[in-house]
Scaffold this active site. Structure first.
Site, short mmCIF file in Angstrom:
data_model
loop_
_atom_site.label_atom_id
_atom_site.label_comp_id
_atom_site.label_asym_id
_atom_site.label_seq_id
_atom_site.Cartn_x
_atom_site.Cartn_y
_atom_site.Cartn_z
CD GLU A 160 30.31 -26.05 3.31
OE1 GLU A 160 30.38 -25.39 4.36
OE2 GLU A 160 29.94 -25.56 2.22
CD GLU A 184 22.00 -28.22 5.32
OE1 GLU A 184 21.40 -28.72 6.30
OE2 GLU A 184 23.10 -27.66 5.40
CG ASP A 212 22.07 -38.27 7.69
OD1 ASP A 212 23.20 -38.82 7.78
OD2 ASP A 212 21.47 -37.83 8.67
CG ASP A 266 24.42 -29.99 16.24
OD1 ASP A 266 24.96 -29.90 17.36
OD2 ASP A 266 23.19 -30.00 16.08
CE LYS A 281 21.59 -32.54 26.77
NZ LYS A 281 20.14 -32.81 26.93
CE1 TYR A 312 25.42 -20.77 12.88
CE2 TYR A 312 25.80 -22.46 11.23
CZ TYR A 312 25.00 -21.90 12.20
OH TYR A 312 23.79 -22.46 12.50
CD GLU A 313 35.83 -18.79 9.06
OE1 GLU A 313 37.05 -18.54 9.12
OE2 GLU A 313 35.32 -19.59 8.24
#
Length: 205
Positions: free
Chosen positions: A38, A63, A90, A111, A115, A185-186
């Site tokens: 993940e 993460e 990363d 994320d 933009k 979040y879900e």
């Protein structure tokens, strides 16, 4: 997507330095079995529950931010699972440690970088899809969940253009009869009545 700011835990360094389940390529896992990762594990709820539900699969929670990872580590270490490890790095650097080792990638509520000039930072941009090519052992499998309509539309387009077959698409995941473990979040978004978008994409080697 609503960005929830997270305070920097005071015990971050202590937690990270005492973690005994970081993934090391030279050590791997106790059992040799498929590896699912993940990217952006957040507080670790999803990857922890997946590892508990699927002992036949090895999981790695990735993460980028140490402050966030430390929260997940505290949660995970209570269970001492042999099929779950973590990485703090990363996503662009993952080929350094996971080249040709991965069977499936989960992208949960990444994320959206709304933009246009930031599109290359999205985890389903062609730049990142190329990084993932180096990770997959054989066939590529990406599973994405998001609350963000624009990111979802972008992801469907980039995945398809990159050669992925979109095996399953849903604009309201919770109405589908498929296995689903919710992220933090879900749960929050679902309580607000926000529909969860889902895609399962496959690219044959």
């Amino acid at each position: 997507m609503i960005i929830m700011r997270m305070r920097n835990p005071k015990d971050k360094e202590e937690v990270i330095n005492s973690c005994t389940f970081f993934y090391h390529p030279e050590e791997g896992f106790e059992k040799e079995q498929p590896i699912h990762i993940e990217i952006g594990m957040g507080k670790g709820g999803f990857i922890l529950q997946m590892a508990q539900a699927h002992p036949e699969i090895n999981f790695i929670g990735v993460e980028k931010y140490a402050s966030v990872a430390s929260i997940a580590i505290k949660k995970i270490r209570e269970y001492e699972l042999s099929n779950l490890k973590v990485l703090i790095m990363d996503a662009a650097n993952l080929p350094e440690v996971l080249a040709k080792k991965v069977d499936c990638i989960y992208l949960n509520f990444s994320d959206p970088w709304p933009k246009d000039r930031h599109a290359k930072r999205r985890l389903t941009s062609p730049i990142y899809l190329k990084y993932y090519d180096e990770l997959f052992k054989k066939d590529a499998l990406i599973v994405q969940k998001t609350d963000n309509d624009d990111l979802f539309s972008y992801s469907l387009e980039t995945l398809k253009d990159y050669g992925y077959f979109l095996e399953m698409i849903s604009y309201d995941l919770h109405k589908e009869k498929i296995e689903n473990i919710m992220t933090e979040y879900e749960e929050k978004f679902s309580k607000q009545g926000i529909k969860i978008k889902y895609v399962k994409a496959i690219k044959k080697d």
